[in-house]
Scaffold this motif. Structure first.
Motif, PDB file in Angstrom:
ATOM      1  N   GLY A  81      40.132  45.550  46.436  1.00 22.35           N
ATOM      2  CA  GLY A  81      41.396  45.486  45.728  1.00 22.35           C
ATOM      3  C   GLY A  81      42.550  44.958  46.543  1.00 22.35           C
ATOM      4  O   GLY A  81      43.590  44.607  45.976  1.00 22.35           O
ATOM      5  N   ALA A  82      42.405  44.883  47.872  1.00 21.05           N
ATOM      6  CA  ALA A  82      43.498  44.410  48.730  1.00 21.05           C
ATOM      7  C   ALA A  82      43.124  43.148  49.503  1.00 21.05           C
ATOM      8  O   ALA A  82      43.828  42.757  50.424  1.00 21.05           O
ATOM      9  CB  ALA A  82      43.897  45.511  49.714  1.00 21.05           C
ATOM     10  N   SER A 201      46.762  50.955  38.153  1.00 22.85           N
ATOM     11  CA  SER A 201      46.849  49.515  37.857  1.00 22.85           C
ATOM     12  C   SER A 201      46.546  48.648  39.074  1.00 22.85           C
ATOM     13  O   SER A 201      46.507  47.425  38.972  1.00 22.85           O
ATOM     14  CB  SER A 201      48.231  49.171  37.301  1.00 22.85           C
ATOM     15  N   GLU A 202      46.355  49.243  40.227  1.00 18.92           N
ATOM     16  CA  GLU A 202      45.924  48.561  41.456  1.00 18.92           C
ATOM     17  C   GLU A 202      46.850  47.412  41.862  1.00 18.92           C
ATOM     18  O   GLU A 202      46.399  46.368  42.347  1.00 18.92           O
ATOM     19  CB  GLU A 202      44.483  48.061  41.313  1.00 18.92           C
ATOM     20  N   GLY A 203      48.146  47.606  41.672  1.00 13.54           N
ATOM     21  CA  GLY A 203      49.117  46.619  42.110  1.00 13.54           C
ATOM     22  C   GLY A 203      49.168  45.361  41.269  1.00 13.54           C
ATOM     23  O   GLY A 203      49.808  44.381  41.658  1.00 13.54           O
ATOM     24  N   ILE A 423      38.679  49.088  40.372  1.00  7.64           N
ATOM     25  CA  ILE A 423      37.908  47.909  39.990  1.00  7.64           C
ATOM     26  C   ILE A 423      37.998  46.816  41.052  1.00  7.64           C
ATOM     27  O   ILE A 423      36.986  46.262  41.471  1.00  7.64           O
ATOM     28  CB  ILE A 423      38.410  47.355  38.632  1.00  7.64           C
ATOM     29  N   GLY A 424      39.217  46.487  41.496  1.00  6.39           N
ATOM     30  CA  GLY A 424      39.398  45.462  42.515  1.00  6.39           C
ATOM     31  C   GLY A 424      38.757  44.143  42.127  1.00  6.39           C
ATOM     32  O   GLY A 424      38.802  43.724  40.966  1.00  6.39           O
ATOM     33  N   GLU A 425      38.143  43.478  43.102  1.00  7.85           N
ATOM     34  CA  GLU A 425      37.375  42.263  42.831  1.00  7.85           C
ATOM     35  C   GLU A 425      35.921  42.568  42.514  1.00  7.85           C
ATOM     36  O   GLU A 425      35.300  41.922  41.679  1.00  7.85           O
ATOM     37  CB  GLU A 425      37.414  41.321  44.047  1.00  7.85           C
ATOM     38  N   LEU A 456      50.993  38.919  41.087  1.00  8.35           N
ATOM     39  CA  LEU A 456      50.659  40.220  41.671  1.00  8.35           C
ATOM     40  C   LEU A 456      49.150  40.449  41.696  1.00  8.35           C
ATOM     41  O   LEU A 456      48.505  40.535  40.646  1.00  8.35           O
ATOM     42  CB  LEU A 456      51.339  41.351  40.891  1.00  8.35           C
ATOM     43  N   ASN A 457      48.595  40.552  42.882  1.00  9.47           N
ATOM     44  CA  ASN A 457      47.184  40.868  43.066  1.00  9.47           C
ATOM     45  C   ASN A 457      46.296  40.034  42.155  1.00  9.47           C
ATOM     46  O   ASN A 457      45.436  40.551  41.425  1.00  9.47           O
ATOM     47  CB  ASN A 457      46.936  42.363  42.835  1.00  9.47           C
TER      48      ASN A 457
END
Length: 464
Positions: A81-82, A201-203, A423-425, A456-457
């Motif tokens: 996610g980051a 919402s993971e950014g 979830i991220g990628e 955003l992300n």
């Protein structure tokens, strides 16, 4: 896409942020990309604001230039996610690390988003209060990241996920607008609960900058035990029995299957195995208000279950040190790295179906990877299972096969591809396994409304 004068934008940001607010070059590439990752950060720069006002100025400039930006907290997430691309900019909240207020009367704590979770726990404890959110990465993860991912952890069974601990929130939108919902009220039924839209919402919808947290009275007693069970049917019986017998004080119910238990307690692990070989192990934790009464009740209830054969062996912690040693077993997850870089999964499954699902996943994996090492444990009291697979070095083809084995059956079991990690990628392609078409369409509509330029992300959680 509009051409971005990245060098010129970074020069502007240098003048916008306080000294030390922009890192470039090796100050970026020399940083780890995240916990348990071998790579380093690939980004054009790292921005380090000190206030919500600076975050607002950063996002306004990035929005103006259509510059993609990825928010960083403690980098303890496990789903990509980051992760960043070389043409992206990192927005790190590491310098926004102040606890602004602790209100003992109202039992609230106000903090900037970059405060580590453990610092909030310690400040609460010093005031004879409890912030119940707890996870193994407590020393590194930040409260903003906890809220952005709706972190779960060890005490969800009793206190709920991160969103349940949140009273107020401040967030900066993609265009630099500040939305403040910083209220200490437990009951506020005036229209939409805006803050909850950003939790989990993971950014991708906005950058959380400040929070007001709900604290609990500090428990007067803490009972911990490790018990052994003959089968999974006994595990579910114990959970229901303890939940009723302890009157809501059951705070954690962690299950370890034998392969994981053996791994984290053998001679190489640094932890001692307090029980012998059994089909299943459960770590029990209660927080109560009367030390002598709670201890006696805890021992009596477990004694009854031993007599009935529902529990076949048990060790009860008599000191804080012994309690810490039992928890150290469950938290000794890094042992899964002994056989190379592991593939890590967390899912939710209804408790009644949990063991059937586990068996199906492992049967598929063992057929495809007969020489692999597989471990299962989880916060079973709230339906959360963690799977770890070590089958050699990281490979996209292997990952796709493992994903199919674990996510493929979830729709049949009405489960979720993510219990607490987000979830991220990594999980984006499987979102439809647990979300309906209408839910995904609404997610896209929210993203498009709040971040129309997709700065955003980008590429995380959902594609638009």
């Amino acid at each position: 896409m509009t051409h971005i004068d990245l060098s010129g934008l970074l020069d502007q940001l240098e003048h916008t942020l306080s000294p030390g607010g922009v890192l470039r070059g090796t100050d970026v590439s020399g940083r780890s990309a995240g916990i348990w990752r071998p790579d380093t950060i690939a980004a054009a720069a790292i921005l380090r604001p000190r206030s919500t006002a600076e975050v607002s100025q950063v996002l306004a400039l990035c929005h103006q230039h259509q510059q993609p930006i990825v928010t960083h907290g403690g980098l303890t997430g496990l789903v990509g996610g980051a992760l960043t691309q070389p043409d992206e900019i990192v927005l790190s909240l590491e310098r926004m690390n102040q606890i602004e207020e602790l209100d003992r009367t109202g039992r609230t704590l106000t903090a900037q988003a970059g405060v580590p979770l453990q610092a909030i726990q310690d400040a609460s404890a010093a005031a004879d209060l409890l912030f119940p959110l707890d996870l193994g990465a407590r020393g590194s993860c930040t409260i903003g990241g906890n809220m952005a991912t709706n972190a779960g952890g060890n005490r969800v069974l009793r206190y709920g996920m991160a969103r349940s601990q949140l009273l107020g929130l401040e967030v900066v939108l993609a265009d630099g607008s500040v939305v403040s919902s910083m209220t200490k009220m437990l009951k506020n039924n005036a229209g939409y609960d805006i803050k909850q839209m950003f939790v989990g919402s993971e950014g991708t919808l906005g950058v959380i900058t400040r929070v007001i947290l709900r604290l609990q009275p500090a428990p007067a007693s803490h009972q911990v035990a490790l018990v052994a069970c003959p089968d999974f049917a006994a595990v579910t019986q114990i959970l229901n029995h303890l939940d009723a017998a302890f009157g809501g004080t059951l705070s954690a119910f962690e299950v370890m299957w034998p392969d994981f238990y053996t791994l984290v307690s053998d001679a190489e692990s640094g932890c001692r195995a307090p029980l012998g070989d059994y089909p299943l192990y459960v770590l029990l934790d209660t927080l109560g208000s009367d030390p002598s009464r709670d201890k006696a009740q805890f021992e009596d209830v477990l004694g009854d279950l031993l007599e009935q054969g529902t529990i076949v062996d048990a060790v009860i912690a008599q000191t804080k040190q012994e309690a810490a040693e039992l928890w150290a077993l469950r938290d000794n997850v890094e042992q899964v790295f002994r056989f190379g870089q592991p593939y890590l999964f967390d899912v939710s499954v209804p408790i009644a179906d949990m063991d059937v699902y586990r068996q199906r996943v492992l049967a598929a994996w063992e057929q495809d990877f007969p020489d692999g090492h597989f471990y299962v444990f989880g916060h079973v009291g709230d339906g959360n299972l963690h799977f770890c697979a070590s089958v050699g070095g990281y490979d996209e083809t292997i990952k796709a096969c493992l994903d199919e084995g674990i996510y493929g059956p979830l729709k049949e079991f009405h489960g979720s591809i993510s219990a607490e990690h987000g979830i991220g990628e990594e999980k984006k392609a499987w979102l439809a396994a647990c979300r309906s078409d209408s839910e995904i369409a609404l997610m896209r509509a929210l993203k498009t409304t709040l971040d129309p330029l997709t700065i955003l992300n980008r590429g995380k959680v959902i594609d638009i």
